[in-house]
Write a protein that holds these residues in place. Sequence first.
Motif, short mmCIF file in Angstrom:
data_model
loop_
_atom_site.label_atom_id
_atom_site.label_comp_id
_atom_site.label_asym_id
_atom_site.label_seq_id
_atom_site.Cartn_x
_atom_site.Cartn_y
_atom_site.Cartn_z
N ASN A 26 0.87 -1.17 0.00
CA ASN A 26 0.00 0.00 0.00
C ASN A 26 0.91 1.22 0.00
N ASP A 27 0.41 2.37 0.38
CA ASP A 27 1.21 3.59 0.28
C ASP A 27 2.48 3.56 1.11
N SER A 28 2.49 2.79 2.20
CA SER A 28 3.65 2.86 3.10
C SER A 28 4.17 1.51 3.58
N HIS A 29 3.59 0.40 3.13
CA HIS A 29 4.01 -0.91 3.62
C HIS A 29 4.05 -1.97 2.51
N ILE A 30 4.95 -2.92 2.70
CA ILE A 30 4.94 -4.15 1.91
C ILE A 30 4.03 -5.12 2.66
N ILE A 31 3.28 -5.96 1.94
CA ILE A 31 2.29 -6.84 2.56
C ILE A 31 2.66 -8.29 2.29
N LEU A 32 2.61 -9.10 3.36
CA LEU A 32 2.80 -10.55 3.24
C LEU A 32 1.45 -11.23 3.32
N ALA A 33 1.28 -12.31 2.56
CA ALA A 33 0.10 -13.18 2.66
C ALA A 33 0.49 -14.38 3.51
N VAL A 34 -0.27 -14.61 4.58
CA VAL A 34 -0.01 -15.70 5.51
C VAL A 34 -1.23 -16.62 5.49
N GLU A 35 -1.01 -17.93 5.30
CA GLU A 35 -2.14 -18.86 5.35
C GLU A 35 -2.49 -19.09 6.81
N SER A 36 -3.59 -18.49 7.23
CA SER A 36 -3.98 -18.55 8.64
C SER A 36 -5.42 -18.09 8.80
N THR A 37 -6.03 -18.53 9.87
CA THR A 37 -7.34 -18.00 10.25
C THR A 37 -7.22 -17.18 11.52
N SER A 38 -6.00 -16.99 11.99
CA SER A 38 -5.73 -16.25 13.22
C SER A 38 -6.15 -14.80 13.09
N LYS A 39 -6.66 -14.26 14.16
CA LYS A 39 -7.03 -12.85 14.20
C LYS A 39 -5.81 -11.95 14.46
N ASP A 40 -4.62 -12.58 14.55
CA ASP A 40 -3.39 -11.80 14.70
C ASP A 40 -3.00 -11.11 13.40
N PHE A 41 -3.63 -11.53 12.30
CA PHE A 41 -3.32 -10.97 10.99
C PHE A 41 -4.56 -10.27 10.44
N PHE A 42 -4.35 -9.40 9.45
CA PHE A 42 -5.43 -8.62 8.84
C PHE A 42 -6.09 -9.37 7.69
N ARG A 43 -7.34 -9.12 7.47
CA ARG A 43 -8.00 -9.58 6.25
C ARG A 43 -8.27 -8.36 5.35
#
Length: 82
Positions: A26-43
């Motif tokens: 996005n404008d200020s970050h690189i984004i990783l895709a993590v295979e997870s259902t954990s709420k520790d990560f963003f959707r």
Amino acid sequence: MEKVFNQFKNMLVVHPKYKGHVCGYNDSHIILAVESTSKDFFRKIHNPTIMEEYKDSKYRYVFEDERELIKQSNNEVKINRS
């Protein structure tokens, strides 16, 4: 961010508690895709550019530090040269 993303896209990044692939930015970050259902990560992330293959609901997203990408990329090169 687009230039950094293009340099590292699809790279596997490994952390002690998770691993993911560079899938967008996005404008200020690189984004990783993590295979997870954990709420520790963003959707949902504000104004992202995400590669089509990582838009599946099985992925969650986390921001990655550019320095970590460079560090892991350099380590991968060293391993491949050994």
